[in-house]
Scaffold this active site. Structure first.
Site, PDB file in Angstrom:
ATOM      1  CG  ASP A  88     -44.150 -66.850 -41.337  1.00 33.77           C
ATOM      2  OD1 ASP A  88     -43.464 -65.826 -41.535  1.00 33.77           O
ATOM      3  OD2 ASP A  88     -43.665 -67.952 -41.006  1.00 33.77           O
ATOM      4  NE  ARG A 120     -46.797 -69.390 -43.316  1.00 31.33           N
ATOM      5  CZ  ARG A 120     -46.636 -68.887 -44.538  1.00 31.33           C
ATOM      6  NH1 ARG A 120     -45.600 -69.224 -45.264  1.00 31.33           N
ATOM      7  NH2 ARG A 120     -47.525 -68.038 -45.036  1.00 31.33           N
ATOM      8  NE  ARG A 170     -41.103 -74.520 -46.055  1.00 32.04           N
ATOM      9  CZ  ARG A 170     -41.384 -73.304 -45.614  1.00 32.04           C
ATOM     10  NH1 ARG A 170     -42.553 -72.775 -45.833  1.00 32.04           N
ATOM     11  NH2 ARG A 170     -40.477 -72.628 -44.926  1.00 32.04           N
ATOM     12  CG  HIS A 199     -42.030 -71.482 -50.897  1.00 30.42           C
ATOM     13  ND1 HIS A 199     -42.388 -70.555 -49.930  1.00 30.42           N
ATOM     14  CD2 HIS A 199     -42.761 -72.593 -50.638  1.00 30.42           C
ATOM     15  CE1 HIS A 199     -43.286 -71.108 -49.121  1.00 30.42           C
ATOM     16  NE2 HIS A 199     -43.529 -72.338 -49.529  1.00 30.42           N
ATOM     17  CB  CYS A 299     -44.227 -65.004 -50.810  1.00 28.65           C
ATOM     18  SG  CYS A 299     -42.688 -64.372 -50.229  1.00 28.65           S
TER      19      CYS A 299
HETATM   20  N1  ARG Z   1     -41.499 -67.561 -42.997  1.00 28.99           N
HETATM   21  C1  ARG Z   1     -42.295 -67.966 -44.110  1.00 28.99           C
HETATM   22  C2  ARG Z   1     -42.112 -69.443 -44.364  1.00 28.99           C
HETATM   23  O1  ARG Z   1     -41.018 -69.928 -44.219  1.00 28.99           O
HETATM   24  C3  ARG Z   1     -41.943 -67.153 -45.323  1.00 28.99           C
HETATM   25  C4  ARG Z   1     -42.744 -67.504 -46.530  1.00 28.99           C
HETATM   26  C5  ARG Z   1     -42.363 -66.733 -47.726  1.00 28.99           C
HETATM   27  N2  ARG Z   1     -43.094 -67.208 -48.839  1.00 28.99           N
HETATM   28  C6  ARG Z   1     -42.582 -67.556 -50.006  1.00 28.99           C
HETATM   29  N3  ARG Z   1     -43.410 -67.981 -50.910  1.00 28.99           N
HETATM   30  N4  ARG Z   1     -41.348 -67.526 -50.274  1.00 28.99           N
HETATM   31  O2  ARG Z   1     -43.045 -70.130 -44.711  1.00 28.99           O
END
Ligand code: ARG
Length: 310
Positions: A88, A120, A170, A199, A299
């Protein structure tokens, strides 16, 4: 500085807030190792519940087209080399939050993220090293907040010292309270309530000082009222437009000129028309391979106002 969680708490006009320069520099992360190897959001699984399969060659082509679209808007793009074992890493909006020099009163700060998933977590150190080498001060959180995911959840209001701050799976509220206090910053808190729009950058796209795209069903009524109060022109998108085309993950590169480009996933015809009618120049790109990981244009880049040669 207080944080703001409802419209009644607002005690300022946007026009009174100190300015920010154009965020005319963009970082991207090379997609060499991009893949879906685990599922930390619903998009990463297909209809049968299996991990999505990525066409790596197509992904590279799509990444190139996002880069070209952003460069065609007149901003500079710097590419961070790929990081092995971090599929990622290409979503470089998430591992840190830029705090511009105008806000810190000294040089620019990088606030390292506290990633919500172990998968991550390793991305953060690479960015901190790279930025420290270029003269950024790395300024970690010191409080107890467990998670903060950079500009996945923290979106700068274009040209104003105001941070739109998502709270959900998150990022914890405490992270925003610490940053509001530390930097004397106006922070508007928005609770996220749709697991597919996990997000803030999947359900709100600030385009310029007065305009945004947003997905109303992703927010509580308090959040919706804040967005409608502070953006003169909040363009609502439908649930399918937000879920399937990720239109709220659009990016409006700000090169400081009169052009008003908006780079977004291809196919949201109604939104493209709405943008054109308002004098924006939509640039449609295909990011389908990245949608399978739960991300699109916004992103896949990190924007800030700092030139590399500074
Ligand atoms: N697979 C990543 C995650 O779930 C994708 C992140 C995409 N980022 C975003 N800001 N939407 O963290």
């Amino acid at each position: 500085m207080p944080t703001y969680a409802s419209k009644d708490e607002l005690d300022f006009d946007l026009s009174q807030l100190p300015c920010l320069p154009a965020f005319d520099h963009v970082e991207m992360a090379a997609p060499d190792f991009f893949d879906v190897q685990y599922a930390i959001n619903p998009h990463m699984l297909d209809a049968s519940g299996a991990l999505q399969r990525i066409d790596r060659k197509l992904a590279q082509q799509q990444w190139n087209s996002v880069r070209e679209a952003i460069e065609s808007a007149g901003v500079t793009v710097t590419v961070e080399p790929a990081l092995a074992d971090h599929p990622d890493f290409v979503f470089c909006a998430n591992p840190w939050l830029p705090i511009p020099a105008e806000v810190t009163g000294e040089g620019p700060h990088c606030v390292p993220s506290r990633m919500a998933s172990d998968e991550r977590a390793g991305e953060v150190a690479r960015w901190c090293e790279s930025l420290a080498d270029r003269g950024w001060k790395v300024a970690p959180l010191t409080g107890t907040a467990k998670c903060l995911e950079g500009t996945g959840d923290g979106l700068w209001h274009p040209r104003r010292q105001l941070l739109w701050a998502g709270i959900g799976s998150r990022t914890e509220r405490g992270a925003w309270e610490e940053l509001a206090e530390r930097y004397g910053l106006h922070v508007v808190l928005l609770e996220l309530q749709d697991p597919a729009l996990y997000h803030l950058d999947t359900c709100l796209a600030p385009l310029d000082e007065r305009t945004c795209l947003w997905s109303p069903s992703a927010f509580t009524s308090a959040g919706a009222a804040l967005i409608e109060q502070l953006f003169e022109d909040a363009i609502a998108v439908s649930e399918p437009e937000a879920h399937e085309s990720f239109v709220c993950n659009a990016f409006a590169p700000d090169a400081g000129g009169a052009a008003r480009p908006v780079v977004l996933q291809k196919g949201a015809q109604r939104v493209v028309r709405e943008l054109s009618e308002r004098g924006f120049s939509p640039i449609e790109v295909e990011t389908d391979e990245f949608l399978k990981a739960g991300g699109s244009v916004f992103c896949m880049k990190m924007a800030h106002p700092v030139r590399v040669d500074q």
